[in-house]
Design a protein around this motif. Structure first.
Motif, PDB file in Angstrom:
ATOM      1  N   ASN A  34       0.818  -1.216   0.000  1.00  0.00           N
ATOM      2  CA  ASN A  34       0.000   0.000   0.000  1.00  0.00           C
ATOM      3  C   ASN A  34       0.849   1.262   0.000  1.00  0.00           C
ATOM      4  N   ALA A  35       1.915   1.262   0.794  1.00  0.00           N
ATOM      5  CA  ALA A  35       2.782   2.440   0.847  1.00  0.00           C
ATOM      6  C   ALA A  35       3.470   2.676  -0.489  1.00  0.00           C
ATOM      7  N   MET A  36       3.874   1.599  -1.150  1.00  0.00           N
ATOM      8  CA  MET A  36       4.483   1.730  -2.472  1.00  0.00           C
ATOM      9  C   MET A  36       3.515   2.379  -3.451  1.00  0.00           C
ATOM     10  N   ASN A  37       2.260   1.970  -3.383  1.00  0.00           N
ATOM     11  CA  ASN A  37       1.249   2.542  -4.275  1.00  0.00           C
ATOM     12  C   ASN A  37       0.975   4.007  -3.947  1.00  0.00           C
ATOM     13  N   GLN A  38       0.826   4.291  -2.664  1.00  0.00           N
ATOM     14  CA  GLN A  38       0.504   5.659  -2.259  1.00  0.00           C
ATOM     15  C   GLN A  38       1.598   6.639  -2.676  1.00  0.00           C
ATOM     16  N   ARG A  39       2.833   6.195  -2.620  1.00  0.00           N
ATOM     17  CA  ARG A  39       3.948   7.050  -3.026  1.00  0.00           C
ATOM     18  C   ARG A  39       4.269   6.917  -4.520  1.00  0.00           C
ATOM     19  N   ASN A  40       3.580   6.009  -5.203  1.00  0.00           N
ATOM     20  CA  ASN A  40       3.838   5.731  -6.622  1.00  0.00           C
ATOM     21  C   ASN A  40       5.338   5.515  -6.873  1.00  0.00           C
ATOM     22  N   LEU A  41       5.912   4.626  -6.082  1.00  0.00           N
ATOM     23  CA  LEU A  41       7.350   4.390  -6.169  1.00  0.00           C
ATOM     24  C   LEU A  41       7.750   3.451  -7.290  1.00  0.00           C
ATOM     25  N   TRP A  42       6.795   2.797  -7.912  1.00  0.00           N
ATOM     26  CA  TRP A  42       7.147   1.838  -8.967  1.00  0.00           C
ATOM     27  C   TRP A  42       7.958   2.498 -10.079  1.00  0.00           C
ATOM     28  N   PRO A  43       7.472   3.574 -10.719  1.00  0.00           N
ATOM     29  CA  PRO A  43       8.279   4.178 -11.785  1.00  0.00           C
ATOM     30  C   PRO A  43       9.550   4.844 -11.264  1.00  0.00           C
ATOM     31  N   VAL A  44       9.521   5.329 -10.022  1.00  0.00           N
ATOM     32  CA  VAL A  44      10.721   5.951  -9.447  1.00  0.00           C
ATOM     33  C   VAL A  44      11.848   4.934  -9.350  1.00  0.00           C
ATOM     34  N   LEU A  45      11.528   3.737  -8.890  1.00  0.00           N
ATOM     35  CA  LEU A  45      12.543   2.691  -8.788  1.00  0.00           C
ATOM     36  C   LEU A  45      12.911   2.140 -10.159  1.00  0.00           C
ATOM     37  N   ALA A  46      11.889   1.975 -11.015  1.00  0.00           N
ATOM     38  CA  ALA A  46      12.138   1.366 -12.326  1.00  0.00           C
ATOM     39  C   ALA A  46      13.025   2.239 -13.208  1.00  0.00           C
ATOM     40  N   SER A  47      12.972   3.534 -13.023  1.00  0.00           N
ATOM     41  CA  SER A  47      13.804   4.432 -13.821  1.00  0.00           C
ATOM     42  C   SER A  47      15.084   4.817 -13.100  1.00  0.00           C
ATOM     43  N   GLY A  48      15.220   4.339 -11.868  1.00  0.00           N
ATOM     44  CA  GLY A  48      16.375   4.697 -11.054  1.00  0.00           C
ATOM     45  C   GLY A  48      17.173   3.489 -10.611  1.00  0.00           C
ATOM     46  N   PRO A  49      17.236   3.210  -9.294  1.00  0.00           N
ATOM     47  CA  PRO A  49      18.143   2.171  -8.799  1.00  0.00           C
ATOM     48  C   PRO A  49      17.772   0.760  -9.206  1.00  0.00           C
ATOM     49  N   PHE A  50      16.514   0.518  -9.586  1.00  0.00           N
ATOM     50  CA  PHE A  50      16.105  -0.826  -9.997  1.00  0.00           C
ATOM     51  C   PHE A  50      15.877  -0.904 -11.514  1.00  0.00           C
ATOM     52  N   LYS A  51      16.552  -0.048 -12.251  1.00  0.00           N
ATOM     53  CA  LYS A  51      16.362  -0.040 -13.707  1.00  0.00           C
ATOM     54  C   LYS A  51      16.759  -1.369 -14.335  1.00  0.00           C
ATOM     55  N   GLU A  52      17.867  -1.946 -13.877  1.00  0.00           N
ATOM     56  CA  GLU A  52      18.309  -3.247 -14.365  1.00  0.00           C
ATOM     57  C   GLU A  52      17.704  -4.340 -13.495  1.00  0.00           C
ATOM     58  N   PRO A  53      17.282  -5.455 -14.090  1.00  0.00           N
ATOM     59  CA  PRO A  53      16.853  -6.585 -13.263  1.00  0.00           C
ATOM     60  C   PRO A  53      18.002  -7.080 -12.389  1.00  0.00           C
ATOM     61  N   ALA A  54      17.660  -7.835 -11.362  1.00  0.00           N
ATOM     62  CA  ALA A  54      18.666  -8.402 -10.462  1.00  0.00           C
ATOM     63  C   ALA A  54      18.254  -9.816 -10.086  1.00  0.00           C
ATOM     64  N   SER A  55      19.239 -10.639  -9.779  1.00  0.00           N
ATOM     65  CA  SER A  55      18.995 -11.999  -9.304  1.00  0.00           C
ATOM     66  C   SER A  55      18.971 -12.018  -7.786  1.00  0.00           C
ATOM     67  N   VAL A  56      18.146 -12.899  -7.230  1.00  0.00           N
ATOM     68  CA  VAL A  56      18.181 -13.114  -5.776  1.00  0.00           C
ATOM     69  C   VAL A  56      19.565 -13.670  -5.424  1.00  0.00           C
ATOM     70  N   PRO A  57      20.218 -13.125  -4.423  1.00  0.00           N
ATOM     71  CA  PRO A  57      21.583 -13.576  -4.100  1.00  0.00           C
ATOM     72  C   PRO A  57      21.673 -15.078  -3.860  1.00  0.00           C
ATOM     73  N   TYR A  58      22.700 -15.653  -4.394  1.00  0.00           N
ATOM     74  CA  TYR A  58      22.956 -17.095  -4.266  1.00  0.00           C
ATOM     75  C   TYR A  58      23.349 -17.421  -2.837  1.00  0.00           C
ATOM     76  N   GLN A  59      22.764 -18.477  -2.300  1.00  0.00           N
ATOM     77  CA  GLN A  59      23.054 -18.907  -0.938  1.00  0.00           C
ATOM     78  C   GLN A  59      23.903 -20.168  -0.997  1.00  0.00           C
ATOM     79  N   ASP A  60      25.204 -20.005  -0.803  1.00  0.00           N
ATOM     80  CA  ASP A  60      26.113 -21.113  -1.046  1.00  0.00           C
ATOM     81  C   ASP A  60      26.078 -22.186   0.027  1.00  0.00           C
ATOM     82  N   TRP A  61      25.349 -21.955   1.122  1.00  0.00           N
ATOM     83  CA  TRP A  61      25.210 -22.988   2.160  1.00  0.00           C
ATOM     84  C   TRP A  61      24.030 -23.905   1.900  1.00  0.00           C
ATOM     85  N   GLN A  62      23.164 -23.526   0.943  1.00  0.00           N
ATOM     86  CA  GLN A  62      21.970 -24.320   0.683  1.00  0.00           C
ATOM     87  C   GLN A  62      22.315 -25.634   0.000  1.00  0.00           C
TER      88      GLN A  62
END
Length: 504
Positions: free
Chosen positions: A476-504
């Protein structure tokens, strides 16, 4: 690497051991080619140089003058030039790089995995936000909207709440169907399966789905006039449906030192009537419910919440007091340690139960934002007030990811009251010796003075400090602040992988 990686790369010409360069294949065994890696993980568009060692049958390294031939099975994933320089492509994937010597008589292979940069980007979606409803069409549409928005900003994890107060937001044989899906508590089975829908829609978009799980809450205890009506919803289930744990086991509720039992009607200060982790049957029940989810659903993990005592003045239930061996004051160090260990044991039993079903299932948790008050803030603290010690869980190997609830601003004065940057550093230090992962949390609307600019600054600071990722509270907070395009055009512009857990 010792020898060749694959059976197909045995590296000898058994039919004609003296073929090729006679100087190198002199003797009975021929030449062994060994690449510098068996397998490598690379980030998109990154480069890595591979090399080769040649050895004779006795294992002695020898020079190889004949040219080497390098080739990639899929150059679009990762290309390789004549010198062994591997260049990753722009999309994730896997390929095999082969190095060949002397007319293909000796070779070795390297498996190359290309990923996006590793950074967790998690989104909490609670049971109220995803719109739990008996109407499957309405509920499915809301879940699709959530996953579309998360994908638009390159989030890669959703913590989707499926257990709120000892009830089930999915078909269960262990706990009653929530009244939000079945109109009344335990009224048969829901007409649709929100967890199955959420998994399907998340995975279709390349997003991990973790079942968010309130661990030790029994029943909500709203304040004021709403209390009586809500408490009246805690009823026995219809025949054939499992009862709520507090219907069958009211003795599981927390007790104060004066013998007062904290039920739905008098637990407003704690938001819920909790159950006691000092009771072995409570731990067993919670672990069974978590394992049942992992067994029946393709979730990527279990995400714990409310895995704590709500106050350091509880629980003096008869089972816990008998196990401790005496009645003690709330501040007694041994009694504090005993209750900390009760929570530790609850987490360990959940971990062991889900691990027995599926070892790759991740156990994470929303943990208190202030582990201990090391700055004389006179604030709440997870360890001594709520007996929650996630650093011990991580250190002892039964907890994969800590997600501290650092819903605070960054202050001008470092380590001023509840300073986000100060807490970030404290959590980094607290988990570094365990090797387990830390996803620091960011809340766009908590406190209300937080700006989008501060959200972006907190991401930048977290990255500079090397955290494995971020978790955002909440939908809800993400929607209220409309952060989706802010992140998509900024720090999250490139996709990312979930960090690998080498103990698994």
């Amino acid at each position: 690497m010792a020898g060749c990686m694959l059976a197909a790369a045995a590296c000898q010409d058994a039919q004609n051991p003296t073929a090729g360069d006679p100087r190198l294949s002199k003797g009975a065994g021929g030449l062994t080619l060994t690449a510098s890696h068996e397998s490598v993980r690379m980030v998109i568009r990154d480069t890595l140089r591979l090399s080769v060692v040649a050895s004779n049958p006795a294992g002695r390294t020898i020079p190889h003058n004949n040219p080497l031939t390098w080739a990639s099975a899929d150059p679009s994933v990762a290309a390789v030039d004549s010198s062994g320089l591997v260049t990753a492509g722009s999309e994730p994937g896997e390929t095999v790089v082969t190095v060949t010597h002397a007319n293909e008589r000796w070779a070795d292979t390297v498996r190359v995995t290309v990923t996006y940069p590793e950074e967790a980007r998690a989104l909490w979606v609670n049971r109220f936000e995803w719109g739990a409803t008996p109407n499957g069409a309405t509920g499915t549409a809301k879940i699709i909207e959530i996953m579309d928005k998360a994908k638009s900003a390159n989030f890669n994890i959703v913590y989707f709440q499926v257990r709120g107060e000892g009830d089930a937001y999915y078909p269960s044989e262990l706990e009653p169907c929530t009244f939000r899906l079945c109109v009344t508590l335990g009224n048969g089975r829901p007409s649709w399966d929100p967890l199955a829908v959420a998994i399907r829609e998340a995975h279709a978009r390349g997003i991990e789905l973790h079942a968010w799980f309130n661990a030790l809450t029994g029943w909500s205890s709203p304040p004021g006039t709403a209390n009586a009506g809500y408490c009246a919803r805690l009823v026995a289930s219809k025949p054939g449906s499992p009862n709520h744990m507090l219907i069958d086991h009211p003795e599981w509720q927390l007790v104060a030192s004066d013998g007062k039992v904290f039920t739905c009607t008098n637990s407003q200060a704690y938001e819920y009537a909790y159950v006691s982790p000092g009771i072995p049957a409570v731990r067993t029940h919670v672990a069974r419910v978590a394992a049942d989810i992992v067994r029946r659903y393709d979730v990527d993990g279990i995400h714990l919440d409310r895995i704590r005592y709500p106050s350091n003045f509880l629980s003096y239930d008869p089972v816990s007091v008998a196990a401790f061996g005496r009645r003690a004051s709330a501040s007694d160090p041994a009694w504090i340690r005993w209750r900390q260990e009760a929570v530790n044991q609850t987490v360990k039993e959940i971990h062991d139960s889900i691990n027995a079903v599926r070892p790759k299932a991740v156990l994470s948790g929303a943990v208190w934002g202030i582990y201990e008050d090391n700055w004389n803030w006179r604030s709440s603290r997870g360890l001594m007030q709520y007996f929650q010690d996630p650093r011990a869980w991580a250190r002892n190997g039964y907890f994969d990811v800590a997600v501290p609830m650092t819903y605070y601003n960054t202050h001008l004065t470092y380590c001023g009251f509840a300073d986000w940057a100060c807490l970030l550093d404290d959590h980094i230090r607290g988990y570094e010796d365990s090797g387990r992962h830390l996803y620091i949390s960011v809340s766009p609307a908590m406190p209300s003075s937080k700006t989008n600019a501060m959200v972006l600054d907190q991401i930048a600071v977290g990255r500079a400090k090397g955290v494995k990722g971020f978790s955002f509270y909440a939908w809800n907070a993400m929607n209220q602040r409309n952060l989706w395009p802010v992140l998509a055009s900024g720090p999250f512009k490139e996709p990312a992988s979930v960090p690998y857990q080498d103990w698994q």
